[in-house]
Design a protein around this motif. Structure first.
Motif, PDB file in Angstrom:
ATOM      1  N   GLU A  70       0.828  -1.201   0.000  1.00  0.00           N
ATOM      2  CA  GLU A  70       0.000   0.000   0.000  1.00  0.00           C
ATOM      3  C   GLU A  70       0.865   1.255   0.000  1.00  0.00           C
ATOM      4  O   GLU A  70       0.561   2.237  -0.685  1.00  0.00           O
ATOM      5  CB  GLU A  70      -0.922  -0.014   1.220  1.00  0.00           C
ATOM      6  N   ALA A  71       1.960   1.244   0.752  1.00  0.00           N
ATOM      7  CA  ALA A  71       2.868   2.388   0.782  1.00  0.00           C
ATOM      8  C   ALA A  71       3.524   2.594  -0.581  1.00  0.00           C
ATOM      9  O   ALA A  71       3.683   3.731  -1.043  1.00  0.00           O
ATOM     10  CB  ALA A  71       3.937   2.179   1.854  1.00  0.00           C
ATOM     11  N   ALA A  72       3.898   1.504  -1.220  1.00  0.00           N
ATOM     12  CA  ALA A  72       4.501   1.604  -2.556  1.00  0.00           C
ATOM     13  C   ALA A  72       3.526   2.236  -3.541  1.00  0.00           C
ATOM     14  O   ALA A  72       3.897   3.106  -4.336  1.00  0.00           O
ATOM     15  CB  ALA A  72       4.931   0.222  -3.042  1.00  0.00           C
ATOM     16  N   ALA A  73       2.269   1.813  -3.478  1.00  0.00           N
ATOM     17  CA  ALA A  73       1.258   2.369  -4.373  1.00  0.00           C
ATOM     18  C   ALA A  73       1.027   3.851  -4.084  1.00  0.00           C
ATOM     19  O   ALA A  73       0.901   4.673  -4.998  1.00  0.00           O
ATOM     20  CB  ALA A  73      -0.047   1.589  -4.219  1.00  0.00           C
ATOM     21  N   ARG A  74       0.985   4.202  -2.795  1.00  0.00           N
ATOM     22  CA  ARG A  74       0.763   5.596  -2.398  1.00  0.00           C
ATOM     23  C   ARG A  74       1.923   6.486  -2.859  1.00  0.00           C
ATOM     24  O   ARG A  74       1.712   7.572  -3.407  1.00  0.00           O
ATOM     25  CB  ARG A  74       0.593   5.659  -0.888  1.00  0.00           C
ATOM     26  N   GLY A  75       3.137   6.017  -2.645  1.00  0.00           N
ATOM     27  CA  GLY A  75       4.296   6.797  -3.053  1.00  0.00           C
ATOM     28  C   GLY A  75       4.392   6.937  -4.560  1.00  0.00           C
ATOM     29  O   GLY A  75       4.732   8.010  -5.071  1.00  0.00           O
ATOM     30  N   ALA A  76       4.070   5.862  -5.281  1.00  0.00           N
ATOM     31  CA  ALA A  76       4.142   5.907  -6.743  1.00  0.00           C
ATOM     32  C   ALA A  76       3.109   6.861  -7.318  1.00  0.00           C
ATOM     33  O   ALA A  76       3.373   7.566  -8.294  1.00  0.00           O
ATOM     34  CB  ALA A  76       3.937   4.503  -7.320  1.00  0.00           C
TER      35      ALA A  76
END
Length: 440
Positions: A70-76
């Protein structure tokens, strides 16, 4: 020994490995970029988007795979650059949605996540085009689902998925005429495959020699011969790549998307009820921004003139080009500012191959190329480029970064190749370097 599950820390590790591989090949990917416009930045945009994802992962305290994804998606989403970066962010978004609530993931979980990633990416694009990263991601997901039904080992799934992604990439010119005309595979699809190569490298480092013989991926799978995007003369109907984030409440992507439809192409509006990422190629960036303002506050506004970017790519050939090997954003930035045409990512413990240096040299707009290895372990690989590359290669045997910088300072674009080689060798030889390292 089979790897049947993956947790949050391991997902972060494999994503970082994918980013590392992408960093090493991003200039090669940039050179393939002819669709949707030949502006030569797909590899860089995907890399910067991936870095934003990894930076956001660094803020996660919960070790579950759901939290990391979820963090990866948010940052991307926040850091997405360009058409390819937004699609990559949506691949990560679909992947994370599928893993929501999971502490760890099995092979079947990962296959479903890759499938949802591809479906989410397709939905994010108003008019999906086959022969692009979308096709490669879909074919990879299909392969993952097939593999998960036959094995619980994530390494086998990853290898099978990678091979089918590579097959799909090699077929992209048959699906998209502009790629066939330019003689290239799709740049975004190549970036997707490169990320998988990095992930496989992580698994490969953990395998025994016997397992490697049976499962090691071939990174040198033959691909169609390609020319740099700079040599492709394509029309750019909409000049300005316009990107921004809308912050607000109760935001509806479909509403903003419908209002922007007709103002350009490559339109994508994705995100959450409080954050929307907008990407569009348009001739009226002001109108696009005004439309976005009606929905909320705008941040991270970027407007790039793609015609100007392509014109820079098509500049006349230089008499001499320079390729350097370096590691670290700071050093690479300095090398760029001093006139280096291409920087191959590498150095101590991360030596680039001869093939990587050759690819960088071939993409430099010059028939004469000077290579600065900047590490004693890279000199031999650099020297081998003289026998492989089609261009005239001269290697200055620099063993350290300070020697490479001294050689760059001695370079004079007004002088001949022979004169520059002599001056740069003398300057590098005059530098003495000391290093400090941590003892084991």
């Amino acid at each position: 020994m089979a790897v049947n599950t993956i947790n949050g820390a391991q997902l972060q590790e494999v994503l970082a490995a994918g980013a590392t591989r992408l960093a090493r090949l991003r200039q090669e990917i940039d050179a393939l970029n002819v669709f949707p416009v030949p502006d030569g930045d797909t590899g860089t945009n995907m890399y910067l988007t991936f870095i934003a994802a990894l930076q956001e992962i660094g803020t996660v305290k919960e070790p579950s795979i759901a939290a990391v994804a979820e963090a990866a998606a948010r940052g991307a989403l926040s850091g997405a650059r360009g058409n390819s970066g937004v699609i990559l962010s949506q691949l990560l978004h679909g992947f994370a949605e599928s893993l929501a609530g999971n502490a760890a993931a099995t092979t079947a979980d990962i296959a479903r996540a890759l499938q949802q990633a591809a479906e989410t990416a397709y939905r994010s694009v108003g008019q999906p085009v086959e022969g692009t990263i979308l096709t490669v991601a879909r074919r990879a997901a299909e392969a993952a689902v097939y593999a998960a039904k036959r094995s619980c080992d994530l390494r086998r799934l990853s290898l099978y998925t990678y091979r089918h992604a590579m097959l799909a990439l090699n077929e992209t010119p048959d699906l998209l005429p502009v790629l066939k005309e330019a003689g290239v595979v799709d740049a975004g699809g190549k970036g997707f495959v490169v990320i998988f190569e990095g992930i496989l490298q992580t698994f490969r480092n953990r395998m025994s020699s016997g397992e490697l013989l049976n499962a090691a991926p071939d990174f040198g799978v033959e691909q169609p011969k390609s020319v740099p995007a700079a040599e492709y003369h394509g029309d750019i109907e909409f000049a300005y790549c316009t990107e921004f984030i809308v912050k607000g409440s109760d935001l509806v992507p479909d509403t903003l998307r419908s209002e922007l439809t007709g103002l350009g192409d490559c339109l994508m509006v994705v995100g959450t009820p409080d954050t929307l990422k907008v990407h569009i190629h348009t001739n009226h960036p002001g109108t696009v921004l005004e439309t976005g303002l009606r929905h909320g506050a705008l941040i991270n506004i970027q407007v790039h003139n793609m015609r100007e970017q392509h014109a820079r790519l098509q500049q006349d050939k230089k008499p001499i080009g320079i390729v350097a090997v370096a590691l670290g954003e700071g050093i690479i930035s300095i090398m760029d500012s001093m006139g280096t045409d291409a920087v191959v990512s590498g150095g101590q413990t991360m030596n680039p191959s001869t093939e990587e240096i050759v690819r960088a040299a071939e993409n430099v707009p010059s028939d004469n190329v000077i290579v600065l290895p900047n590490n004693k372990n890279v000199i031999l690989a650099a020297l081998q480029t003289k026998q492989i590359a089609k261009k005239n290669i001269e290697v200055i045997p620099t063993t350290t970064i300070p020697q490479g910088l001294a050689a760059l300072l001695a370079y004079n674009p007004e002088e001949s190749l022979a004169a520059n080689v002599e001056r740069m060798q003398e300057a590098a030889a005059a530098v003495k370097t000391g290093e400090v390292t941590r003892a084991v």
